[in-house]
Design a protein around this motif. Structure first.
Motif, PDB file in Angstrom:
ATOM      1  N   GLY A 206       0.724  -1.166   0.048  1.00 47.44           N
ATOM      2  CA  GLY A 206      -0.039   0.025  -0.155  1.00 47.44           C
ATOM      3  C   GLY A 206       0.870   1.052   0.042  1.00 47.44           C
ATOM      4  O   GLY A 206       2.032   1.312   0.080  1.00 47.44           O
ATOM      5  N   THR A 207       0.044   2.350  -0.098  1.00 48.90           N
ATOM      6  CA  THR A 207       0.798   3.858  -0.162  1.00 48.90           C
ATOM      7  C   THR A 207       0.004   4.663   0.748  1.00 48.90           C
ATOM      8  O   THR A 207      -1.297   4.691   0.702  1.00 48.90           O
ATOM      9  CB  THR A 207       0.858   4.308  -1.501  1.00 48.90           C
ATOM     10  OG1 THR A 207       1.292   3.655  -2.389  1.00 48.90           O
ATOM     11  CG2 THR A 207       1.634   5.549  -1.664  1.00 48.90           C
ATOM     12  N   THR A 208       0.701   5.285   1.657  1.00 43.81           N
ATOM     13  CA  THR A 208       0.111   6.338   2.458  1.00 43.81           C
ATOM     14  C   THR A 208       0.307   7.876   1.885  1.00 43.81           C
ATOM     15  O   THR A 208       1.461   8.091   1.637  1.00 43.81           O
ATOM     16  CB  THR A 208       0.630   6.356   4.000  1.00 43.81           C
ATOM     17  OG1 THR A 208       0.259   4.782   4.344  1.00 43.81           O
ATOM     18  CG2 THR A 208      -0.142   6.990   4.868  1.00 43.81           C
ATOM     19  N   LEU A 209      -0.738   8.469   1.686  1.00 41.90           N
ATOM     20  CA  LEU A 209      -0.621   9.920   1.075  1.00 41.90           C
ATOM     21  C   LEU A 209      -1.379  10.713   1.715  1.00 41.90           C
ATOM     22  O   LEU A 209      -2.382  10.540   2.564  1.00 41.90           O
ATOM     23  CB  LEU A 209      -0.736   9.654  -0.367  1.00 41.90           C
ATOM     24  CG  LEU A 209      -1.873   9.412  -1.076  1.00 41.90           C
ATOM     25  CD1 LEU A 209      -2.560  10.549  -1.992  1.00 41.90           C
ATOM     26  CD2 LEU A 209      -1.952   7.977  -1.564  1.00 41.90           C
ATOM     27  N   GLU A 210      -0.983  12.148   1.550  1.00 38.35           N
ATOM     28  CA  GLU A 210      -1.781  13.185   1.918  1.00 38.35           C
ATOM     29  C   GLU A 210      -2.270  13.819   0.756  1.00 38.35           C
ATOM     30  O   GLU A 210      -1.438  14.298  -0.225  1.00 38.35           O
ATOM     31  CB  GLU A 210      -0.830  13.868   2.989  1.00 38.35           C
ATOM     32  CG  GLU A 210      -1.887  14.461   3.985  1.00 38.35           C
ATOM     33  CD  GLU A 210      -1.030  15.019   5.397  1.00 38.35           C
ATOM     34  OE1 GLU A 210      -0.782  14.210   6.394  1.00 38.35           O
ATOM     35  OE2 GLU A 210      -0.486  16.133   5.254  1.00 38.35           O
ATOM     36  N   LEU A 211      -3.678  14.412   0.741  1.00 40.27           N
ATOM     37  CA  LEU A 211      -4.316  14.890  -0.226  1.00 40.27           C
ATOM     38  C   LEU A 211      -5.062  16.116   0.329  1.00 40.27           C
ATOM     39  O   LEU A 211      -5.639  15.884   1.279  1.00 40.27           O
ATOM     40  CB  LEU A 211      -5.281  13.889  -0.874  1.00 40.27           C
ATOM     41  CG  LEU A 211      -5.389  14.050  -2.177  1.00 40.27           C
ATOM     42  CD1 LEU A 211      -4.422  13.805  -3.193  1.00 40.27           C
ATOM     43  CD2 LEU A 211      -6.565  12.657  -2.539  1.00 40.27           C
ATOM     44  N   THR A 212      -4.885  17.130  -0.412  1.00 40.90           N
ATOM     45  CA  THR A 212      -5.441  18.572   0.156  1.00 40.90           C
ATOM     46  C   THR A 212      -6.286  19.080  -0.951  1.00 40.90           C
ATOM     47  O   THR A 212      -5.857  19.228  -1.906  1.00 40.90           O
ATOM     48  CB  THR A 212      -4.528  19.634   0.676  1.00 40.90           C
ATOM     49  OG1 THR A 212      -3.984  19.227   1.600  1.00 40.90           O
ATOM     50  CG2 THR A 212      -5.191  20.884   0.956  1.00 40.90           C
ATOM     51  N   LEU A 213      -7.626  18.993  -0.804  1.00 41.05           N
ATOM     52  CA  LEU A 213      -8.803  19.489  -1.806  1.00 41.05           C
ATOM     53  C   LEU A 213      -9.333  20.765  -1.415  1.00 41.05           C
ATOM     54  O   LEU A 213      -9.571  21.029  -0.091  1.00 41.05           O
ATOM     55  CB  LEU A 213      -9.909  18.325  -1.846  1.00 41.05           C
ATOM     56  CG  LEU A 213      -9.909  16.998  -2.483  1.00 41.05           C
ATOM     57  CD1 LEU A 213      -8.633  16.324  -2.133  1.00 41.05           C
ATOM     58  CD2 LEU A 213     -11.246  16.359  -2.221  1.00 41.05           C
ATOM     59  N   ARG A 214      -9.792  21.735  -2.556  1.00 42.97           N
ATOM     60  CA  ARG A 214     -10.409  22.856  -2.102  1.00 42.97           C
ATOM     61  C   ARG A 214     -11.897  22.909  -2.504  1.00 42.97           C
ATOM     62  O   ARG A 214     -12.713  23.846  -2.590  1.00 42.97           O
ATOM     63  CB  ARG A 214      -9.690  24.021  -2.622  1.00 42.97           C
ATOM     64  CG  ARG A 214      -8.361  24.195  -1.938  1.00 42.97           C
ATOM     65  CD  ARG A 214      -7.600  25.326  -2.493  1.00 42.97           C
ATOM     66  NE  ARG A 214      -6.411  25.561  -1.956  1.00 42.97           N
ATOM     67  CZ  ARG A 214      -6.293  26.185  -0.871  1.00 42.97           C
ATOM     68  NH1 ARG A 214      -7.301  26.984  -0.438  1.00 42.97           N
ATOM     69  NH2 ARG A 214      -5.076  26.418  -0.098  1.00 42.97           N
ATOM     70  N   GLU A 215     -12.285  21.661  -2.728  1.00 48.15           N
ATOM     71  CA  GLU A 215     -13.905  21.520  -3.129  1.00 48.15           C
ATOM     72  C   GLU A 215     -14.269  20.098  -2.461  1.00 48.15           C
ATOM     73  O   GLU A 215     -13.597  19.531  -1.809  1.00 48.15           O
ATOM     74  CB  GLU A 215     -13.908  21.448  -4.465  1.00 48.15           C
ATOM     75  CG  GLU A 215     -13.209  20.331  -5.261  1.00 48.15           C
ATOM     76  CD  GLU A 215     -13.178  20.127  -6.693  1.00 48.15           C
ATOM     77  OE1 GLU A 215     -14.001  20.821  -7.206  1.00 48.15           O
ATOM     78  OE2 GLU A 215     -12.465  19.287  -7.289  1.00 48.15           O
ATOM     79  N   GLY A 216     -15.480  19.641  -2.305  1.00 47.76           N
ATOM     80  CA  GLY A 216     -15.815  18.639  -1.674  1.00 47.76           C
ATOM     81  C   GLY A 216     -17.060  17.956  -2.662  1.00 47.76           C
ATOM     82  O   GLY A 216     -18.138  18.030  -2.008  1.00 47.76           O
ATOM     83  N   ARG A 217     -16.689  17.236  -3.369  1.00 50.63           N
ATOM     84  CA  ARG A 217     -17.860  16.559  -4.360  1.00 50.63           C
ATOM     85  C   ARG A 217     -17.952  15.258  -3.614  1.00 50.63           C
ATOM     86  O   ARG A 217     -17.227  14.722  -2.637  1.00 50.63           O
ATOM     87  CB  ARG A 217     -17.160  16.243  -5.615  1.00 50.63           C
ATOM     88  CG  ARG A 217     -16.962  17.348  -6.575  1.00 50.63           C
ATOM     89  CD  ARG A 217     -16.437  17.118  -7.970  1.00 50.63           C
ATOM     90  NE  ARG A 217     -16.177  18.268  -8.275  1.00 50.63           N
ATOM     91  CZ  ARG A 217     -16.772  19.422  -8.727  1.00 50.63           C
ATOM     92  NH1 ARG A 217     -18.278  19.303  -8.588  1.00 50.63           N
ATOM     93  NH2 ARG A 217     -16.438  20.435  -9.226  1.00 50.63           N
ATOM     94  N   ASN A 218     -19.117  14.685  -3.817  1.00 46.53           N
ATOM     95  CA  ASN A 218     -19.642  13.403  -3.225  1.00 46.53           C
ATOM     96  C   ASN A 218     -18.412  12.446  -3.216  1.00 46.53           C
ATOM     97  O   ASN A 218     -18.152  11.797  -4.319  1.00 46.53           O
ATOM     98  CB  ASN A 218     -20.874  12.916  -3.600  1.00 46.53           C
ATOM     99  CG  ASN A 218     -21.485  11.668  -2.953  1.00 46.53           C
ATOM    100  OD1 ASN A 218     -21.211  11.574  -1.716  1.00 46.53           O
ATOM    101  ND2 ASN A 218     -22.302  10.983  -3.780  1.00 46.53           N
TER     102      ASN A 218
END
Ligand code: URA
Length: 340
Positions: A206-218
Protein backbone atom coordinates in the motif's frame (compact mmCIF):
# COMPACT_ATOMS: atom_id res chain seq x y z
CA UNK A 1 -36.51 60.56 11.92
CA UNK A 2 -33.29 60.87 13.93
CA UNK A 3 -30.84 58.06 13.25
CA UNK A 4 -29.04 58.43 16.56
CA UNK A 5 -29.94 55.97 19.29
CA UNK A 6 -29.20 55.55 22.96
CA UNK A 7 -27.12 52.61 24.12
CA UNK A 8 -26.40 52.46 27.84
CA UNK A 9 -26.90 56.21 28.10
CA UNK A 10 -24.61 56.98 25.15
CA UNK A 11 -25.93 58.45 21.90
CA UNK A 12 -24.89 56.29 19.01
CA UNK A 13 -25.42 56.27 15.31
CA UNK A 14 -27.19 53.35 13.64
CA UNK A 15 -25.56 54.37 10.33
CA UNK A 16 -22.24 53.27 11.78
CA UNK A 17 -21.59 50.00 9.95
CA UNK A 18 -18.88 48.97 12.40
CA UNK A 19 -21.66 48.37 14.95
CA UNK A 20 -22.29 44.90 13.58
CA UNK A 21 -25.16 43.60 11.52
CA UNK A 22 -28.00 44.96 9.46
CA UNK A 23 -31.15 45.27 11.53
CA UNK A 24 -33.30 43.25 9.09
CA UNK A 25 -30.76 40.44 9.13
CA UNK A 26 -30.75 40.24 12.93
CA UNK A 27 -34.55 40.10 12.86
CA UNK A 28 -34.57 37.43 10.15
CA UNK A 29 -31.97 35.35 12.04
CA UNK A 30 -34.22 35.50 15.11
CA UNK A 31 -37.04 34.01 13.01
CA UNK A 32 -39.24 37.12 12.68
CA UNK A 33 -39.68 36.85 8.88
CA UNK A 34 -37.62 36.97 5.68
CA UNK A 35 -35.15 39.83 5.37
CA UNK A 36 -37.38 41.55 2.81
CA UNK A 37 -40.44 41.27 5.07
CA UNK A 38 -38.36 42.57 7.99
CA UNK A 39 -37.38 45.62 5.91
CA UNK A 40 -41.08 46.29 5.36
CA UNK A 41 -41.73 46.00 9.11
CA UNK A 42 -38.93 48.47 9.81
CA UNK A 43 -40.18 50.99 7.22
CA UNK A 44 -43.70 50.65 8.65
CA UNK A 45 -42.40 51.81 12.06
CA UNK A 46 -42.88 48.48 13.85
CA UNK A 47 -39.29 48.18 15.09
CA UNK A 48 -37.56 49.92 18.00
CA UNK A 49 -33.90 49.83 18.88
CA UNK A 50 -33.05 50.81 22.46
CA UNK A 51 -36.43 52.51 22.83
CA UNK A 52 -36.44 54.54 19.58
CA UNK A 53 -38.40 53.68 16.45
CA UNK A 54 -36.12 53.06 13.47
CA UNK A 55 -37.52 53.51 9.96
CA UNK A 56 -34.45 54.32 7.84
CA UNK A 57 -32.23 51.69 6.35
CA UNK A 58 -29.52 50.63 6.47
CA UNK A 59 -29.40 50.53 10.26
CA UNK A 60 -26.60 48.60 11.95
CA UNK A 61 -27.09 46.95 15.31
CA UNK A 62 -25.27 44.74 17.75
CA UNK A 63 -27.62 41.87 18.66
CA UNK A 64 -25.65 41.18 21.85
CA UNK A 65 -26.02 44.67 23.33
CA UNK A 66 -28.88 46.47 21.54
CA UNK A 67 -32.44 46.02 22.77
CA UNK A 68 -34.55 45.35 19.68
CA UNK A 69 -38.36 45.19 19.86
CA UNK A 70 -40.72 44.24 17.04
CA UNK A 71 -44.30 45.39 17.52
CA UNK A 72 -43.48 45.94 21.17
CA UNK A 73 -42.02 42.44 21.77
CA UNK A 74 -38.28 42.05 22.45
CA UNK A 75 -36.25 39.84 20.10
CA UNK A 76 -34.81 36.81 21.88
CA UNK A 77 -31.06 37.07 22.57
CA UNK A 78 -29.05 35.15 19.99
CA UNK A 79 -27.90 31.67 20.96
CA UNK A 80 -24.19 31.55 21.88
CA UNK A 81 -22.22 30.11 18.99
CA UNK A 82 -20.48 26.83 19.74
CA UNK A 83 -17.67 25.28 17.72
CA UNK A 84 -16.80 21.64 18.38
CA UNK A 85 -14.04 19.61 16.79
CA UNK A 86 -14.90 15.90 16.81
CA UNK A 87 -12.66 13.00 15.82
CA UNK A 88 -15.28 10.89 14.06
CA UNK A 89 -14.90 7.14 14.39
CA UNK A 90 -15.82 4.74 11.62
CA UNK A 91 -19.40 3.47 11.22
CA UNK A 92 -20.88 6.84 12.18
CA UNK A 93 -23.19 9.07 10.12
CA UNK A 94 -22.25 12.72 9.61
CA UNK A 95 -25.80 13.97 9.97
CA UNK A 96 -28.20 14.92 12.71
CA UNK A 97 -30.28 11.75 12.37
CA UNK A 98 -30.56 8.54 10.38
CA UNK A 99 -33.16 7.77 7.71
CA UNK A 100 -36.56 6.65 8.98
CA UNK A 101 -36.43 2.98 9.94
CA UNK A 102 -32.65 3.00 10.57
CA UNK A 103 -30.91 3.76 13.82
CA UNK A 104 -27.21 4.12 13.11
CA UNK A 105 -24.95 6.19 15.34
CA UNK A 106 -24.57 9.84 14.28
CA UNK A 107 -21.89 12.41 15.10
CA UNK A 108 -24.39 14.19 17.35
CA UNK A 109 -24.75 11.05 19.47
CA UNK A 110 -21.07 11.48 20.37
CA UNK A 111 -21.22 15.10 21.57
CA UNK A 112 -22.97 15.80 24.86
CA UNK A 113 -22.41 19.50 25.40
CA UNK A 114 -23.86 21.09 28.54
CA UNK A 115 -25.18 24.09 26.54
CA UNK A 116 -27.57 21.73 24.66
CA UNK A 117 -27.22 23.92 21.58
CA UNK A 118 -28.67 22.68 18.29
CA UNK A 119 -25.46 21.71 16.56
CA UNK A 120 -25.02 20.50 13.00
CA UNK A 121 -22.01 19.14 11.13
CA UNK A 122 -20.15 21.35 8.64
CA UNK A 123 -19.85 19.21 5.51
CA UNK A 124 -19.87 15.43 5.51
CA UNK A 125 -17.61 12.45 5.85
CA UNK A 126 -18.64 9.02 4.57
CA UNK A 127 -19.95 6.48 7.07
CA UNK A 128 -16.55 4.74 7.12
CA UNK A 129 -14.30 7.81 6.89
CA UNK A 130 -12.76 8.87 10.19
CA UNK A 131 -11.34 12.14 11.46
CA UNK A 132 -12.07 15.81 11.74
CA UNK A 133 -15.69 16.95 11.78
CA UNK A 134 -16.61 20.48 12.81
CA UNK A 135 -19.97 20.87 14.57
CA UNK A 136 -21.51 24.28 15.17
CA UNK A 137 -24.72 26.26 15.44
CA UNK A 138 -23.21 29.13 13.41
CA UNK A 139 -25.05 28.84 10.10
CA UNK A 140 -23.19 31.63 8.34
CA UNK A 141 -19.78 30.17 9.08
CA UNK A 142 -20.94 26.69 8.09
CA UNK A 143 -22.31 27.93 4.76
CA UNK A 144 -19.13 29.71 3.91
CA UNK A 145 -16.82 26.90 4.89
CA UNK A 146 -18.69 24.46 2.68
CA UNK A 147 -19.16 26.78 -0.29
CA UNK A 148 -16.66 26.23 -3.13
CA UNK A 149 -16.24 30.00 -3.50
CA UNK A 150 -14.22 30.14 -0.30
CA UNK A 151 -12.27 27.00 -1.14
CA UNK A 152 -11.56 26.07 2.49
CA UNK A 153 -8.86 23.37 2.15
CA UNK A 154 -9.54 19.92 3.59
CA UNK A 155 -6.63 17.57 4.13
CA UNK A 156 -6.99 13.79 4.09
CA UNK A 157 -4.59 11.04 5.08
CA UNK A 158 -5.29 8.18 2.71
CA UNK A 159 -4.04 4.61 2.52
CA UNK A 160 -4.50 3.04 -0.93
CA UNK A 161 -3.89 -0.45 -2.27
CA UNK A 162 -0.84 -0.67 -4.50
CA UNK A 163 2.13 1.60 -5.09
CA UNK A 164 0.83 4.96 -6.23
CA UNK A 165 3.21 5.98 -9.00
CA UNK A 166 4.30 9.38 -10.29
CA UNK A 167 1.98 9.24 -13.30
CA UNK A 168 -1.09 8.67 -11.12
CA UNK A 169 0.03 11.39 -8.69
CA UNK A 170 0.41 13.95 -11.52
CA UNK A 171 -2.97 12.94 -12.96
CA UNK A 172 -4.64 13.51 -9.58
CA UNK A 173 -2.91 16.87 -9.14
CA UNK A 174 -3.91 18.13 -12.60
CA UNK A 175 -7.54 17.09 -12.15
CA UNK A 176 -9.53 14.19 -13.47
CA UNK A 177 -13.08 13.82 -14.70
CA UNK A 178 -15.67 12.47 -12.34
CA UNK A 179 -19.18 11.66 -13.37
CA UNK A 180 -21.78 14.16 -12.28
CA UNK A 181 -25.07 12.72 -11.18
CA UNK A 182 -28.42 14.37 -10.65
CA UNK A 183 -31.53 12.61 -9.38
CA UNK A 184 -29.78 9.23 -9.69
CA UNK A 185 -28.69 9.77 -13.32
CA UNK A 186 -25.31 10.54 -14.82
CA UNK A 187 -25.64 13.90 -16.54
CA UNK A 188 -22.05 14.65 -17.49
CA UNK A 189 -18.56 14.82 -16.08
CA UNK A 190 -16.74 17.51 -14.10
CA UNK A 191 -13.03 17.98 -13.78
CA UNK A 192 -11.73 18.09 -10.24
CA UNK A 193 -9.84 21.23 -9.20
CA UNK A 194 -6.12 21.17 -8.44
CA UNK A 195 -5.19 19.09 -5.39
CA UNK A 196 -1.98 19.02 -3.36
CA UNK A 197 -0.57 15.57 -2.89
CA UNK A 198 2.38 14.15 -1.00
CA UNK A 199 3.33 10.52 -0.61
CA UNK A 200 4.20 9.81 3.03
CA UNK A 201 5.05 6.12 2.88
CA UNK A 202 5.12 3.12 0.60
CA UNK A 203 5.00 -0.34 2.13
CA UNK A 204 4.62 -3.84 0.80
CA UNK A 205 1.07 -3.59 -0.45
CA UNK A 206 0.00 0.00 0.00
CA UNK A 207 0.80 3.71 -0.15
CA UNK A 208 0.01 6.34 2.49
CA UNK A 209 -0.51 9.82 1.12
CA UNK A 210 -1.83 13.20 2.12
CA UNK A 211 -4.25 14.94 -0.20
CA UNK A 212 -5.53 18.51 0.14
CA UNK A 213 -8.73 19.45 -1.72
CA UNK A 214 -10.47 22.80 -2.02
CA UNK A 215 -13.81 21.40 -3.10
CA UNK A 216 -16.06 18.70 -1.71
CA UNK A 217 -17.76 16.50 -4.26
CA UNK A 218 -19.55 13.39 -3.12
CA UNK A 219 -17.02 10.67 -2.15
CA UNK A 220 -14.43 12.69 -4.01
CA UNK A 221 -11.25 11.21 -2.59
CA UNK A 222 -12.44 7.62 -3.00
CA UNK A 223 -13.66 8.24 -6.55
CA UNK A 224 -10.52 10.10 -7.63
CA UNK A 225 -8.21 7.38 -6.37
CA UNK A 226 -10.36 4.60 -7.78
CA UNK A 227 -10.38 6.38 -11.13
CA UNK A 228 -6.56 6.21 -11.33
CA UNK A 229 -6.53 2.58 -10.22
CA UNK A 230 -5.71 2.83 -6.50
CA UNK A 231 -8.73 1.95 -4.35
CA UNK A 232 -8.84 3.52 -0.91
CA UNK A 233 -8.26 1.21 2.07
CA UNK A 234 -8.71 3.86 4.77
CA UNK A 235 -9.50 7.55 4.81
CA UNK A 236 -9.04 10.08 7.60
CA UNK A 237 -9.62 13.84 7.49
CA UNK A 238 -6.75 15.46 9.40
CA UNK A 239 -7.27 19.15 8.61
CA UNK A 240 -9.95 21.63 7.66
CA UNK A 241 -8.94 25.23 6.97
CA UNK A 242 -6.75 26.23 9.90
CA UNK A 243 -7.97 23.33 12.12
CA UNK A 244 -5.91 20.22 12.82
CA UNK A 245 -7.14 16.93 14.28
CA UNK A 246 -3.95 16.17 16.18
CA UNK A 247 -4.40 15.61 19.93
CA UNK A 248 -8.05 14.52 19.86
CA UNK A 249 -8.59 10.78 20.33
CA UNK A 250 -10.92 8.86 18.03
CA UNK A 251 -14.52 9.39 19.19
CA UNK A 252 -13.53 12.35 21.43
CA UNK A 253 -14.25 16.05 20.93
CA UNK A 254 -13.22 19.46 22.21
CA UNK A 255 -14.35 23.06 21.79
CA UNK A 256 -12.28 25.24 19.49
CA UNK A 257 -10.02 27.79 21.15
CA UNK A 258 -10.67 31.52 20.64
CA UNK A 259 -7.65 31.63 18.33
CA UNK A 260 -8.98 28.77 16.19
CA UNK A 261 -12.39 30.47 15.91
CA UNK A 262 -10.73 33.70 14.77
CA UNK A 263 -8.63 31.82 12.22
CA UNK A 264 -11.68 29.95 10.96
CA UNK A 265 -13.64 33.16 10.53
CA UNK A 266 -10.73 34.68 8.64
CA UNK A 267 -10.61 31.59 6.40
CA UNK A 268 -14.33 32.01 5.72
CA UNK A 269 -13.82 35.75 5.02
CA UNK A 270 -16.07 36.85 7.88
CA UNK A 271 -15.00 40.18 9.37
CA UNK A 272 -14.99 40.59 13.14
CA UNK A 273 -17.07 43.80 13.07
CA UNK A 274 -19.23 44.20 10.01
CA UNK A 275 -19.98 40.60 9.18
CA UNK A 276 -21.72 41.51 5.96
CA UNK A 277 -18.77 42.94 4.09
CA UNK A 278 -16.60 39.84 4.01
CA UNK A 279 -17.49 38.48 0.60
CA UNK A 280 -19.77 38.74 -2.35
CA UNK A 281 -23.35 37.77 -1.53
CA UNK A 282 -24.15 35.80 -4.64
CA UNK A 283 -21.68 32.98 -4.86
CA UNK A 284 -20.34 31.77 -8.18
CA UNK A 285 -22.05 28.67 -9.57
CA UNK A 286 -20.41 25.79 -7.72
CA UNK A 287 -20.24 23.30 -10.55
CA UNK A 288 -17.47 23.67 -13.09
CA UNK A 289 -18.82 22.74 -16.44
CA UNK A 290 -16.18 21.22 -18.68
CA UNK A 291 -14.87 23.73 -21.21
CA UNK A 292 -15.29 22.89 -24.86
CA UNK A 293 -11.84 22.68 -26.39
CA UNK A 294 -10.04 20.61 -28.91
CA UNK A 295 -6.70 21.20 -27.17
CA UNK A 296 -4.81 18.21 -25.93
CA UNK A 297 -3.28 18.73 -22.48
CA UNK A 298 0.50 18.82 -22.50
CA UNK A 299 2.00 15.40 -22.02
CA UNK A 300 -1.13 13.58 -23.19
CA UNK A 301 -0.43 10.70 -25.51
CA UNK A 302 -2.03 10.74 -28.93
CA UNK A 303 -4.72 8.16 -29.50
CA UNK A 304 -5.09 7.12 -25.87
CA UNK A 305 -7.90 8.66 -23.87
CA UNK A 306 -6.52 10.50 -20.83
CA UNK A 307 -8.52 10.94 -17.68
CA UNK A 308 -7.67 14.66 -17.64
CA UNK A 309 -8.31 15.52 -21.26
CA UNK A 310 -10.70 18.30 -22.16
CA UNK A 311 -14.22 17.03 -21.89
CA UNK A 312 -15.21 16.63 -25.51
CA UNK A 313 -18.00 14.16 -24.84
CA UNK A 314 -16.87 11.24 -27.03
CA UNK A 315 -13.58 11.00 -25.14
CA UNK A 316 -15.36 9.80 -21.99
CA UNK A 317 -17.19 6.62 -22.63
CA UNK A 318 -20.50 6.00 -20.95
CA UNK A 319 -18.83 3.06 -19.26
CA UNK A 320 -16.06 5.28 -17.81
CA UNK A 321 -18.61 7.76 -16.50
CA UNK A 322 -20.60 4.95 -14.90
CA UNK A 323 -17.44 3.52 -13.38
CA UNK A 324 -16.38 6.89 -12.01
CA UNK A 325 -19.83 7.51 -10.56
CA UNK A 326 -19.70 4.24 -8.69
CA UNK A 327 -16.09 4.69 -7.64
CA UNK A 328 -14.95 1.75 -9.80
CA UNK A 329 -11.65 1.93 -11.63
CA UNK A 330 -11.91 1.90 -15.41
CA UNK A 331 -10.76 -1.10 -17.43
CA UNK A 332 -7.31 0.22 -18.26
CA UNK A 333 -6.75 1.58 -14.74
CA UNK A 334 -7.77 -1.58 -12.98
CA UNK A 335 -4.68 -3.32 -14.31
CA UNK A 336 -2.48 -0.60 -12.87
CA UNK A 337 -4.04 -0.91 -9.41
CA UNK A 338 -2.87 -4.46 -9.14
CA UNK A 339 0.90 -3.87 -9.11
CA UNK A 340 2.25 -3.51 -5.60
N1 URA B 1 -13.84 12.10 0.19
C1 URA B 1 -14.38 10.87 0.29
O1 URA B 1 -14.32 10.08 -0.64
N2 URA B 1 -15.00 10.52 1.44
C2 URA B 1 -15.08 11.34 2.49
O2 URA B 1 -15.63 10.95 3.52
C3 URA B 1 -14.49 12.61 2.39
C4 URA B 1 -13.88 12.96 1.22
Amino acid sequence: MPRANRQRGVERDLRDATQGLRLQRVMADAGVASRRACEDLIRAGAVEVNGSVVVDLPAWVNPETDRICVEGRPLPKPERHLYILLNKPTRTLTSASDEPGSDRRTVLDLVEHPAKARLFPVGRLDYDTVGLVLLTNDGELANRLTHPRYGAPKTYRVVVRGHLDEAAARELERGIYLAERKAGRTVGAVRTAHVELSVLRRDRDGTTLELTLREGRNRQVRRMLSAVGFPVKSLERVGMGPLRLKGVARGAWRELTAGEIRALRRAAAIGSGNQETGARRTPKKPTQKPKKSTKRPSGAKRGRPQADEEPAAPRISRRAIKDAAHGRPGKKKRARGGDG
